[in-house]
Design a protein around this motif. Structure first.
Motif, mmCIF file in Angstrom:
data_model
loop_
_atom_site.group_PDB
_atom_site.id
_atom_site.type_symbol
_atom_site.label_atom_id
_atom_site.label_comp_id
_atom_site.label_asym_id
_atom_site.label_seq_id
_atom_site.Cartn_x
_atom_site.Cartn_y
_atom_site.Cartn_z
ATOM 1 N N ALA A 340 14.396 30.467 28.663
ATOM 2 C CA ALA A 340 13.637 30.226 27.440
ATOM 3 C C ALA A 340 14.025 28.872 26.879
ATOM 4 N N VAL A 341 13.186 28.381 25.974
ATOM 5 C CA VAL A 341 13.440 27.113 25.298
ATOM 6 C C VAL A 341 13.541 27.373 23.804
ATOM 7 N N VAL A 387 18.984 29.360 28.568
ATOM 8 C CA VAL A 387 18.292 28.783 27.413
ATOM 9 C C VAL A 387 18.463 27.269 27.422
ATOM 10 N N VAL A 388 17.358 26.578 27.220
ATOM 11 C CA VAL A 388 17.379 25.121 27.042
ATOM 12 C C VAL A 388 17.193 24.864 25.557
ATOM 13 N N ILE A 417 19.760 19.591 25.555
ATOM 14 C CA ILE A 417 19.161 18.308 25.925
ATOM 15 C C ILE A 417 19.224 17.401 24.698
ATOM 16 N N PRO A 418 19.812 16.238 24.795
ATOM 17 C CA PRO A 418 20.072 15.396 23.620
ATOM 18 C C PRO A 418 18.830 14.726 23.058
ATOM 19 N N THR A 419 17.861 15.528 22.627
ATOM 20 C CA THR A 419 16.666 14.964 22.009
ATOM 21 C C THR A 419 17.006 14.450 20.611
ATOM 22 N N MET A 445 13.547 17.940 32.234
ATOM 23 C CA MET A 445 13.317 17.888 30.787
ATOM 24 C C MET A 445 14.137 16.759 30.153
ATOM 25 N N THR A 446 15.359 16.580 30.626
ATOM 26 C CA THR A 446 16.197 15.493 30.106
ATOM 27 C C THR A 446 15.588 14.134 30.439
#
Length: 556
Positions: A340-341, A387-388, A417-419, A445-446
């Protein structure tokens, strides 16, 4: 969990009785939560009713403890009215799911009677605590029925009504508070046993109503708090039976709305009346509880963005939670989703957009970043083995890392993920592949987030020095990758300058996220500007919703 007291016979309605009832109810729901989750088939077989009731009771108990810390040790002369109102408020702000929302309204109904200072003083004026408690339980049932758009019998509403009638009968016979509580408990147990014959989904699955089961636990805690006697442990009907029993007992739920939307709302009563009508046309399982300007809204819909937007029209929604039922139904079958995200977003429109893409969302408001506990709760709600987590801002990275670490201790594999912007989160979500390997998905995604330059337009609040020079209050600031790059006087002109700089090094896709007060004409102008100067670049535009910046820009 709060300390569970050893109850002594009280038979008096005071702050100590409320505290004891709260602590006993929380402890009892904690013991019963797995059994209650296992029989949850209505209104959606999402196996979380016990958990939602427990979390709601936990928030109520915490509200009581935080508002009046002396109640926990008996040192503060807190009144009954103050204590019960704090308890109900804690339940309202922390209510979870359909069942938790109804429980919050039940406690509000109790508070409307016991929290009324003149009514509370009536104990000493001859009415007695038994009669007062009976009136409180009756008010609670009435308000719970009124809060549900389309009440259904065979649910926790039925159990609440039966408990209130039994309590009223005991109160009319001049019963003590403990006797009224025992009558309510017995009435609730009897009503619960009848629920499989009242609701087809329960009968097919061979279980009693899960919410009603939890409510029996709460009434048992009330009787224990006032009498000092512990209710006998009872097996939960259907707990040992696989749920569901029949081949397709929950087909109706599978055909129902795809999302659960919950939020707190600051709004007038008149606005909430209009909101009820609007949400009733969007979905089902509508429950709106609260009052005095603060409400908890719960609804199941196919269009979560529209449900949130209805709240924006009515007032000020916050603590917005959007959950996709795909993962919840897997939970009902005893399964976790593989992946899941969880996305942190700065506006209701973005929350709805990410929710439609299957992400569990956390709404962040300016100046109010989500705490570690809120991010951890979102990871838990995602109910997945992997989980992301997309924090959406550099300032949230530490909280995201801490939440991920706690989730890993619970057996969940989490990657952060360092958004640094919501547009990077959108880019990452666009390439998310739940069917691929976890590592490959995280890398993709990264890479997508990292390949997206992000810009933002803001309005300067005061004169200050920036990396682009001195700005004055009211100037439009164009930020690129977190630094001020352009200072302008108009939103559209500044946005064009920002786009020129961001597209100077190339790009294939421009994402524009408009704030709530930005007219559509600005979006049309910027789309045309990109098309004229960069024929090979596509543009997509979204509405960020309330709390989002005037304009977010992403260039991939």
């Amino acid at each position: 969990m709060a300390h569970e007291p050893q109850p002594q016979p009280l038979d008096e309605l005071d702050a100590a009785a409320v505290r004891t009832w709260s602590s006993l109810a929380l402890a009892a729901l904690g013991r019963a939560r797995e059994d209650i989750d296992a029989i949850n088939v209505y209104p959606v077989a999402d196996a979380d009713t016990g958990t939602n009731l427990y979390l709601t009771a936990e928030s109520a108990d915490r509200g009581l403890a935080e508002a009046f810390p002396g109640v926990t040790d008996g040192t503060a002369p807190t009144s009954l009215a103050e204590a019960v109102r704090a308890w109900a408020h804690g339940a309202l702000v922390g209510a979870r799911g359909n069942s938790g929302t109804i429980l919050a309204q039940l406690l509000r109904g109790v508070a409307d009677v016991l929290g009324d200072e003149p009514a509370a003083r009536a104990q000493q004026a001859g009415q007695g605590p038994g009669g007062l408690l009976a009136r409180a339980l009756t008010r609670a049932a009435e308000e719970a029925y009124a809060a549900v758009a389309h009440p259904v019998e065979g649910t926790m509403l039925t159990v609440a009504g039966a408990a209130a009638r039994a309590g009223e009968a005991a109160g009319a016979a001049a019963g003590t508070a403990a006797e009224v509580a025992r009558a309510a408990y017995d009435g609730a147990r009897a009503a619960l046993a009848e629920t499989p014959g009242q609701l087809a989904a329960l009968g097919r699955a061979g279980v009693v109503d899960a919410g009603g089961c939890g409510l029996v636990v709460v009434f048992g805690a009330l009787w224990q708090a006032l009498s000092g006697q512990e209710p006998a442990a009872e097996p939960v009907r259907g707990r040992a039976v696989p749920v569901p029993q029949s081949p397709d007992p929950c087909a109706q739920a599978e055909d129902g709305p795809a999302y659960e939307v919950i939020y707190l709302l600051e709004a007038s009563e008149a606005a909430v009346g209009e909101l009820r009508e609007r949400l009733d046309g969007l979905g089902d399982s509508l429950v709106v509880v609260g009052g005095d300007g603060l409400w908890n809204v719960h609804v199941h819909v196919d269009d979560p963005g529209a449900a949130v937007e209805a709240g924006v029209v009515a007032g000020r929604p916050y603590r917005i939670r959007i959950t996709h039922f795909g993962d919840e139904r897997r939970r009902a079958r005893g399964e976790r989703a593989q992946r899941a995200v969880v996305a942190v977003v700065p506006g209701e429109g973005l929350a709805g957009l990410c929710g439609e893409a299957g992400a569990t969302t956390v709404l962040v408001r300016p100046g109010e970043p989500p705490a570690v506990a809120e991010l951890l709760d979102a990871v838990r709600r995602a109910h997945a083995r992997e989980v992301v987590l997309l924090p959406g801002g550099a300032e949230l990275r530490a909280a995201a890392a801490a939440a991920a670490e706690q989730a890993r201790a619970e057996g969940v594999r989490v990657a952060v993920i360092p958004t640094r912007s919501a547009v990077q989160g959108l880019a990452a979500l666009a390439v998310h592949d739940p069917e691929g390997s976890f590592d490959e998905d995280v890398v993709a995604m990264t890479a997508a987030a990292g390949a997206t330059r992000y810009g933002e337009l803001a309005v300067a609040e005061r004169q200050s020095f920036t990396s682009a020079g001195i700005c004055q209050a009211g100037d439009v600031l164009g930020l690129i990758d977190g630094d001020v790059a352009v200072i302008g006087s108009g939103l559209a002109e500044t946005a064009e300058a920002v786009l020129d700089r961001m597209l100077g090094s190339g790009g294939e896709l421009v994402t524009l996220v408009l704030g709530p007060d930005v007219p559509d004409a600005v979006a049309e102008r910027l789309e045309a500007y990109v098309q004229q100067g960069h024929l090979a670049v596509d543009t997509v535009t979204y509405r960020g919703g309330r709390y989002s910046a005037p304009l977010l820009v992403g260039v991939e």
